[in-house]
Design an enzyme around this catalytic site. Sequence first.
Site: not given
Length: 590
Positions: A308-309
């Site tokens: 993810g981020s």
Amino acid sequence: MKANDRRAAQRGAMEQAESGQAAPAMLWRYYAVAIVLVACFIVLVWRVIDLQVINHEFLRSQGDMRTVRVEPIQATRGKILDRNGEPLAVSAPVVTLWANPQEAQENDEGWRKLADLLGMQSDEMVKRLRRHKGKEFIYVQRQLSPETGRLAMDLKLQGLYAKREFKRYYPAGEVAAHIVGITDIDEKGQEGIELAFDEYLRGVNGSKKVLKDRRGYVIKDLSLLQDAQSGTDLRLSIDLRLQYMAYRELKAAVEAHHAKSGSLVILDVRTGEVLAMVNQPSFNPNNRDSMNPSGLRNRAVTDLFEPGSTVKPLSIAAALKTGSFTTETRINTSPGFLRLNGQTIRDARDYGTLDLVSIITKSSNVGTSKVALKIGGEAVFETFYQAGFGQSSGIEFPGEAVGVLPNFTKWQPIRLATLSYGYGLSVTTLQLAQSYMAIAADGVRRPVSLIKGGQQGVSPQEVMSPGISKHIREMLETVVLKGGTGTRAHVAEYRVAGKTGTTHKVGEHGYADDAYNAVFAGLAPVEKPRLAMAILMNEPQGSEYYGGEVSAPVFARVVANALRLLNVAPDRAIPMVAGASGSDSKRNGG
């Protein structure tokens, strides 16, 4: 009268004749007996000469074969220690009981007493002896305490024997179980470090010549044939103080958020050494009966997930490396979404125009995607690969997963965009921590090591320049301050930096709407980083399941305690300003 005289004379003549015949017969019998006696004496003398002179060596060797035995001397397995010399695995002497059913007397009441001593059913022992009557060897019970073994042998049972062995004991229990691993009952490595360094730890058995009685008991040690060579002690990079503390915090967080599992890794930025590596669920290596196969896996090394981020800083670093972007370069993220190949990439809201620092602070998916589309897939791929994704971390741990980093030549625009903010690739918790270690170490990625002193003779890999790595650290620091997505990772005494990540997990029909991974990766202190850390919480339940809500607080507690334990002096403290904690991350995956 004459007739009587005549008969008397006839009898005398007859007696004289019989006497003459008896004398030779008696003489013959005498000689016969004498000859037999002399022959017997000669045979006995010859036999004595044969036994004592001619066949002396042969007969002595035959006697020795029935009384002299060569016994193995088991080598002690090497100890596994933490970096400060605290024991993580040691071998303790134990006693193993075995029996020869052919010698055992089943009716002996002592076998029932032995069963009671060993906690067995009184009839079970007798049934085993009967069932294996044709065998010469069966185990009665292995790895008993020396005291119990002594009590068993004091029963003096016919056919019962004892031998000395070693049993592996793990003082840290479940806290270090996934790293240290386990051995089988014969002290052969089965998991973890015990398996990876089995030959190094095992040592070489010796042997000795002993004299035994007819029951098999050793009467006397005769000579040493080969001395046992104990295994070599192994000192790991793990700091048991940090290991205990990290395990406690991770376990509490997993229980509080009802997560399925969790992993946490702490790396020394200067050397690449693993200072702590913990997982939930775990297992107690000292209690084999309670082991659950699902708890044996070192998830930090074997389990893959989409980060993810947490990879957005690497995407921004790739842009800075091209020279076409600076930290002040502005990207228009309006209207808060981006359509590519019929799919939509969204931000939490319309952030308008953002510079690269704000893209990280706000965790903008649209901003990161537009940056990646401008620099191209090759630039993103190279930075991700140089950071350690898609390859071994260098830890040489059994079962390590290398992850998945697709080839950039196959990336469509939507694939490049989603990969830039952490979808479409998979990493381990260890790999994620290693990538942040590169950011902390002025852009240099070192191989990860579980052995104290790190990997020797392996050249580090340059991921980015020292100047770019400093810019990325400063960007990541804004994440834990007001307006960032990871404010719960803030530590009052130290300047820390990190990035949140929240990803949907893949289900049977694509990405699930109610299953998440909550991730946080960071470093501390910002100015002169000492530690890099990554935390994964698998499927936290309840109203809090974002990386900024679930994993960031764990980072704050662990990194603060770890820096204190390592005697790292507090740096310039930045006061925390009240703000929404992780509010921008809820739809961004941050």
